[in-house]
Design a protein around this motif. Sequence first.
Motif, mmCIF file in Angstrom:
data_model
loop_
_atom_site.group_PDB
_atom_site.id
_atom_site.type_symbol
_atom_site.label_atom_id
_atom_site.label_comp_id
_atom_site.label_asym_id
_atom_site.label_seq_id
_atom_site.Cartn_x
_atom_site.Cartn_y
_atom_site.Cartn_z
ATOM 1 N N GLN A 85 0.849 -1.195 0.000
ATOM 2 C CA GLN A 85 0.000 0.000 0.000
ATOM 3 C C GLN A 85 0.886 1.247 0.000
ATOM 4 O OE1 GLN A 85 -2.696 0.231 3.320
ATOM 5 N NE2 GLN A 85 -3.661 2.105 2.553
ATOM 6 N N TYR A 86 1.960 1.184 0.787
ATOM 7 C CA TYR A 86 2.920 2.287 0.814
ATOM 8 C C TYR A 86 4.308 1.758 0.453
ATOM 9 C CZ TYR A 86 -0.878 4.269 3.561
ATOM 10 O OH TYR A 86 -2.116 4.694 3.984
ATOM 11 N N PRO A 87 4.663 1.736 -0.834
ATOM 12 C CA PRO A 87 5.976 1.225 -1.247
ATOM 13 C C PRO A 87 7.098 2.019 -0.575
ATOM 14 C CG PRO A 87 4.520 1.438 -3.137
ATOM 15 C CD PRO A 87 3.829 2.111 -1.986
ATOM 16 N N VAL A 88 8.142 1.315 -0.185
ATOM 17 C CA VAL A 88 9.195 1.897 0.645
ATOM 18 C C VAL A 88 10.332 2.445 -0.233
ATOM 19 C CG1 VAL A 88 10.860 1.383 2.470
ATOM 20 C CG2 VAL A 88 8.628 0.259 2.462
ATOM 21 N N GLU A 89 10.861 3.586 0.161
ATOM 22 C CA GLU A 89 11.988 4.167 -0.571
ATOM 23 C C GLU A 89 13.311 3.630 -0.021
ATOM 24 O OE1 GLU A 89 11.765 8.415 -0.465
ATOM 25 O OE2 GLU A 89 9.749 8.459 -1.364
ATOM 26 N N ILE A 90 14.219 3.295 -0.907
ATOM 27 C CA ILE A 90 15.555 2.866 -0.470
ATOM 28 C C ILE A 90 16.603 3.731 -1.180
ATOM 29 C CG2 ILE A 90 17.113 0.917 -0.115
ATOM 30 C CD1 ILE A 90 14.781 -0.954 -0.511
ATOM 31 N N PRO A 91 17.032 4.801 -0.545
ATOM 32 C CA PRO A 91 17.953 5.748 -1.192
ATOM 33 C C PRO A 91 19.281 5.084 -1.562
ATOM 34 C CG PRO A 91 17.039 6.671 0.839
ATOM 35 C CD PRO A 91 16.630 5.232 0.792
ATOM 36 N N GLY A 92 19.782 5.458 -2.708
ATOM 37 C CA GLY A 92 21.114 4.984 -3.114
ATOM 38 C C GLY A 92 21.138 3.602 -3.733
ATOM 39 N N VAL A 93 20.006 2.895 -3.700
ATOM 40 C CA VAL A 93 19.968 1.559 -4.299
ATOM 41 C C VAL A 93 19.146 1.651 -5.591
ATOM 42 C CG1 VAL A 93 19.244 -0.832 -3.981
ATOM 43 C CG2 VAL A 93 20.069 0.494 -2.028
ATOM 44 N N SER A 94 19.802 1.443 -6.718
ATOM 45 C CA SER A 94 19.087 1.611 -7.980
ATOM 46 C C SER A 94 18.097 0.468 -8.184
ATOM 47 C CB SER A 94 20.074 1.658 -9.147
ATOM 48 O OG SER A 94 20.604 0.372 -9.379
ATOM 49 N N LYS B 363 29.864 9.573 6.318
ATOM 50 C CA LYS B 363 28.749 8.658 6.566
ATOM 51 C C LYS B 363 29.173 7.695 7.664
ATOM 52 C CE LYS B 363 26.342 9.811 2.748
ATOM 53 N NZ LYS B 363 24.899 10.066 2.637
ATOM 54 N N GLY B 364 28.584 7.820 8.807
ATOM 55 C CA GLY B 364 28.897 6.920 9.909
ATOM 56 C C GLY B 364 27.823 5.837 9.998
ATOM 57 N N ILE B 365 28.266 4.617 10.199
ATOM 58 C CA ILE B 365 27.324 3.504 10.338
ATOM 59 C C ILE B 365 27.680 2.763 11.616
ATOM 60 C CG2 ILE B 365 26.475 1.355 9.316
ATOM 61 C CD1 ILE B 365 27.560 2.641 6.588
ATOM 62 N N SER B 366 26.794 2.748 12.583
ATOM 63 C CA SER B 366 27.118 2.083 13.843
ATOM 64 C C SER B 366 26.180 0.923 14.104
ATOM 65 C CB SER B 366 27.032 3.040 15.031
ATOM 66 O OG SER B 366 26.950 4.374 14.609
ATOM 67 N N ALA B 367 26.768 -0.162 14.605
ATOM 68 C CA ALA B 367 25.982 -1.353 14.938
ATOM 69 C C ALA B 367 26.472 -1.898 16.273
ATOM 70 C CB ALA B 367 26.121 -2.389 13.831
ATOM 71 N N VAL B 451 22.815 -0.349 3.285
ATOM 72 C CA VAL B 451 23.983 0.366 3.783
ATOM 73 C C VAL B 451 24.866 0.842 2.624
ATOM 74 C CG1 VAL B 451 26.161 0.060 5.008
ATOM 75 C CG2 VAL B 451 24.030 -0.647 6.078
ATOM 76 N N ASN B 452 25.026 -0.016 1.636
ATOM 77 C CA ASN B 452 25.798 0.405 0.473
ATOM 78 C C ASN B 452 25.117 1.557 -0.259
ATOM 79 O OD1 ASN B 452 28.378 -0.924 -0.067
ATOM 80 N ND2 ASN B 452 27.208 -2.820 0.075
ATOM 81 N N GLY B 453 23.786 1.517 -0.276
ATOM 82 C CA GLY B 453 23.046 2.614 -0.881
ATOM 83 C C GLY B 453 23.260 3.904 -0.109
ATOM 84 N N TYR B 454 23.236 3.768 1.189
ATOM 85 C CA TYR B 454 23.430 4.912 2.086
ATOM 86 C C TYR B 454 24.819 5.521 1.897
ATOM 87 C CZ TYR B 454 24.521 6.994 6.659
ATOM 88 O OH TYR B 454 24.943 7.808 7.658
ATOM 89 N N ALA B 455 25.803 4.656 1.657
ATOM 90 C CA ALA B 455 27.187 5.120 1.552
ATOM 91 C C ALA B 455 27.608 5.384 0.105
ATOM 92 C CB ALA B 455 28.118 4.084 2.175
ATOM 93 N N LYS B 456 26.672 5.273 -0.793
ATOM 94 C CA LYS B 456 27.009 5.296 -2.224
ATOM 95 C C LYS B 456 27.823 6.515 -2.649
ATOM 96 C CE LYS B 456 24.738 4.100 -6.492
ATOM 97 N NZ LYS B 456 23.433 3.831 -7.063
#
Lengths: 251, 483
Positions: A85-94, B363-367, B451-456
């Motif tokens: 219903q609400y598709p999720v955005e994933i920034p940076g992932v083509s 870009k900091g990623i903490s776990a 995470v890779n997308g975040y750090a792209k």
Amino acid sequence: MLKITDLHANINGKEILKGIDLEVRPGEVHAIMGPNGSGKSTLSAVLTGNPAYEVTRGSVEFYGKDLLALSPEDRSHEGLFLSFQYPVEIPGVSMVNFMRTAVNEQRKYRGLEPLSATDFLKLMREKREIVELDNKLASRSVNEGFSGGEKKRNEIFQMAMLEPRLSILDETDSGLDIDALRIVAGGVNKLKSEKNATIVITHYQRLLDYIAPDFVHVLYKGRIVKSGGPELALELEERGYDWIKKELGEI
Amino acid sequence: MKQDNPNEILNDVTANDYKYGFVTDIETDIIPNGLSEEIIRHISEKKGEPEWLLQFRLRAYDYWKTLEMPRWAHLTIPDIDYQAISYYAAPKTKVAPKSLDEVDPELRKTFDKLGISLEEQMKLSGIAVDAVMDSVSVRTTFREKLAELGVIFCSFSEAVKDYPDLVKRYLGSVVSYRDNFFAALNSAVFSDGSFVYIPKGVRCPMELSTYFRINAANTGQFERTLIVADDDSYVSYLEGCTAPMRDENQLHAAIVEIVVHDRAEVKYSTVQNWYPGDKEGKGGIYNFVTKRGMCKGDHSKLSWTQVETGSAITWKYPSCVLAGDHSVGEFYSVAVTNNYQQADTGTKMIHIGKNTRSTIVSKGISAGRSQNSYRGLVKVLPGAENARNFTQCDSLLLSSDCGAHTFPYMDIQNDSAIVEHEATTSKINEDQIFYCNQRGIPTEDAVGLIVNGYAKEVMNKLPMEFAVEAQKLLQISLEGSVG
């Protein structure tokens, strides 16, 4: 293919589904309707294994397998698809990257070699046309900056890519103008076959003008309280839900 | 299709253990533990160094003795007994290897295992490599070919012998031994490292790369890298590092100095993957590094890109001194911490020249239970007319027990400066993970993808050969951190 028996489910300790029974066979389209808060979206979330929900009772069989025992990704690999219903955005992932990962995970599960880049791009091009999705969207990040209509078309595009055996369309019509609705519904119809089935969750008859259901179920307070043919949807459109509540002796 | 398909990359990642944790069984020449004037003389003698370099070391040592270990970082650093460390360890070889055949097969095997084939593979990918194990450079490839262009790429020790004037002129010119505690320590005991000189007008035709490996136990690694890019030259330099898994902590205190002359450009990329310690926080490398570049010339440019996934503790601020007019400094960083890792990392951009520009993307990623801090300084001096800085500083949290902190400092002494700062902190979104799951992507891979997308933005700055390794690393270092 799908057999739901006495399904009960909670979120945060609150019971939402209170005993659902439903059977879906290949080639069928089922519409699930009902007022807000009746549990329609919960049903789709539970079937696809959203960890926020807890199943407390009942069983779901999918092609003979215990669906509830499978991880969400394996449910997907077995051919269950949810149009969100609400598709999720994933920034940076083509989109290309995302879909290629998804398609190859599915192939791996089925013991197939990953698709070559060429074959994959060819497949993408083919499937994109089903929902008239622009090529540019493929290079953009998943759902990021997509309009409401683009997001829903993108859902159906992913459905085309993954070729599910059972698709659940959760309020796919919400937020769509009439042109987008036609494209989306057209896409769903093109993907329909004797071998797959669709569950359409919707508030309105509008979508059912385009995607003709074989069965209509009314979900109310966590139970399917009435089932019928396509005429039931028309009746609901005309009379609202009050007469059902009356039948149940609530009013 | 681009090669940045995480699917393939992630597929060949199997175990969630640190896969570089093996130890090479090789005879090692280790000097006794401890630090004293005598030890420093001993190191210098072992390396056959000239008197001026010995004096440089001794001055640094004298100064170091007056210092205390810095405590201002957002780090919990256990006391380090500097007398319990051996300051020099070298794989035993009779003479310096002249050709690859003379390199000890065990050593070659080590670097092969790390994916750093000293000859064949690098020939194919066109990267020249300096391989440093413990305290010495094992082998530098492509030296002769580069020499035809006048490019000098060799171990630091060789540079001291063969190009003493260049070394003397630039050593300590960007990072003085008086800079800080670890810089003083390194200046006193540094054992080897890489030296690069790119002559006027030369565009270095291949990536230069140094691969650092700690092998011996109870030793520290103190290498020094000096890069000089003369007028109108260009070089892209890569640095990678790994270490065996050991229960005790090991100290790594390096210095990198870069000098960029008129219109020259240096790109410096690091993939830092020192052993981070185990899941309970036992062992791991203490990584205390001083990296700084001087954009000396007008229109010069220095770009730092770092992917930091390793080390128990990281203390590191690759910086740019923008002295030349119109000079440009960049800092792109991805810092990942998991389990009990701690990182305090960032940059300093010092604007001195007119019309200088700097960009910072962190870009900091903490776990796990890790602590991850960005610490940055943007300083604009009174003479730096029209300086510009843009800083973007994002933190992504993967668990509820980890910490992300941002310490941005600004010191603006010229009114014409334009300084922008953006910062965000977010938690990894369960909806994103479920969305991936529903499409058939398992959680570990979903996290890798997200995470890779975040750090792209930062990963895109890495040279291709490194980008693949870096993507894998991000995935591996976060395995088991969600769910």
